[in-house]
Design a protein around this motif. Structure first.
Motif, PDB file in Angstrom:
ATOM      1  N   LEU A  23       0.844  -1.184   0.000  1.00 41.86           N
ATOM      2  CA  LEU A  23       0.000   0.000   0.000  1.00 41.86           C
ATOM      3  C   LEU A  23       0.881   1.236   0.000  1.00 41.86           C
ATOM      4  O   LEU A  23       1.994   1.208   0.523  1.00 41.86           O
ATOM      5  N   LEU A  24       0.370   2.307  -0.559  1.00 40.27           N
ATOM      6  CA  LEU A  24       1.091   3.571  -0.566  1.00 40.27           C
ATOM      7  C   LEU A  24       0.075   4.685  -0.374  1.00 40.27           C
ATOM      8  O   LEU A  24      -0.956   4.712  -1.057  1.00 40.27           O
ATOM      9  N   ARG A  25       0.355   5.580   0.568  1.00 39.02           N
ATOM     10  CA  ARG A  25      -0.545   6.698   0.831  1.00 39.02           C
ATOM     11  C   ARG A  25       0.090   7.997   0.358  1.00 39.02           C
ATOM     12  O   ARG A  25       1.294   8.205   0.537  1.00 39.02           O
ATOM     13  N   PRO A  26      -0.711   8.890  -0.227  1.00 41.64           N
ATOM     14  CA  PRO A  26      -0.184  10.203  -0.616  1.00 41.64           C
ATOM     15  C   PRO A  26       0.460  10.897   0.590  1.00 41.64           C
ATOM     16  O   PRO A  26      -0.046  10.829   1.704  1.00 41.64           O
ATOM     17  N   GLY A  27       1.610  11.493   0.350  1.00 35.70           N
ATOM     18  CA  GLY A  27       2.343  12.189   1.391  1.00 35.70           C
ATOM     19  C   GLY A  27       3.466  11.376   2.006  1.00 35.70           C
ATOM     20  O   GLY A  27       4.332  11.943   2.674  1.00 35.70           O
ATOM     21  N   GLN A  28       3.469  10.064   1.784  1.00 36.57           N
ATOM     22  CA  GLN A  28       4.554   9.246   2.330  1.00 36.57           C
ATOM     23  C   GLN A  28       5.849   9.532   1.583  1.00 36.57           C
ATOM     24  O   GLN A  28       5.849   9.725   0.371  1.00 36.57           O
ATOM     25  N   ARG A  29       6.951   9.544   2.321  1.00 35.74           N
ATOM     26  CA  ARG A  29       8.261   9.690   1.699  1.00 35.74           C
ATOM     27  C   ARG A  29       8.674   8.336   1.146  1.00 35.74           C
ATOM     28  O   ARG A  29       8.533   7.306   1.808  1.00 35.74           O
ATOM     29  N   THR A  48      10.139   2.231  -3.014  1.00 35.82           N
ATOM     30  CA  THR A  48      10.138   1.656  -1.666  1.00 35.82           C
ATOM     31  C   THR A  48       9.904   2.772  -0.665  1.00 35.82           C
ATOM     32  O   THR A  48      10.083   3.953  -0.981  1.00 35.82           O
ATOM     33  N   LEU A  49       9.547   2.427   0.559  1.00 31.20           N
ATOM     34  CA  LEU A  49       9.393   3.440   1.595  1.00 31.20           C
ATOM     35  C   LEU A  49      10.746   3.942   2.031  1.00 31.20           C
ATOM     36  O   LEU A  49      11.705   3.177   2.114  1.00 31.20           O
ATOM     37  N   GLN A  50      10.822   5.223   2.318  1.00 36.43           N
ATOM     38  CA  GLN A  50      12.048   5.824   2.815  1.00 36.43           C
ATOM     39  C   GLN A  50      12.131   5.538   4.306  1.00 36.43           C
ATOM     40  O   GLN A  50      11.212   5.845   5.053  1.00 36.43           O
ATOM     41  N   THR A  51      13.206   4.910   4.731  1.00 34.00           N
ATOM     42  CA  THR A  51      13.408   4.641   6.155  1.00 34.00           C
ATOM     43  C   THR A  51      14.666   5.338   6.612  1.00 34.00           C
ATOM     44  O   THR A  51      15.587   5.559   5.831  1.00 34.00           O
ATOM     45  N   LEU A  52      14.694   5.665   7.874  1.00 37.65           N
ATOM     46  CA  LEU A  52      15.863   6.375   8.426  1.00 37.65           C
ATOM     47  C   LEU A  52      16.941   5.427   8.829  1.00 37.65           C
ATOM     48  O   LEU A  52      16.865   4.365   9.169  1.00 37.65           O
TER      49      LEU A  52
END
Length: 67
Positions: free
Chosen positions: A39-45, A63-67
């Motif tokens: 899933l991907l939501r608008p606003g996610q980095r 992919t999701l940006q993780t720290l």
């Protein structure tokens, strides 16, 4: 490269991101599936990888940006 999710359609698994300079780029299901996301939501980095040059430039991975 980092970007912000802008749109996402769960039925087609495609959408678009905004680069940090505001440039929109679209991605297809193959780029979404390559990242292993569900899933991907608008606003996610997100982190994206690009393939090609100029007009043929496309997103090959999301992919999701993780720290």
């Amino acid at each position: 490269m980092q970007a912000t999710a802008y749109t996402y359609d769960p039925e087609t698994r495609s959408g678009s991101v905004l680069l940090d300079d505001g440039t929109p780029l679209s991605f297809g299901a193959e780029a979404f599936d390559a990242g292993g996301l569900r899933l991907l939501r608008p606003g996610q980095r997100v982190r994206i990888e690009l393939a090609g040059e100029g007009e043929s430039r496309r997103i090959s991975l999301v992919t999701l940006q993780t720290l």
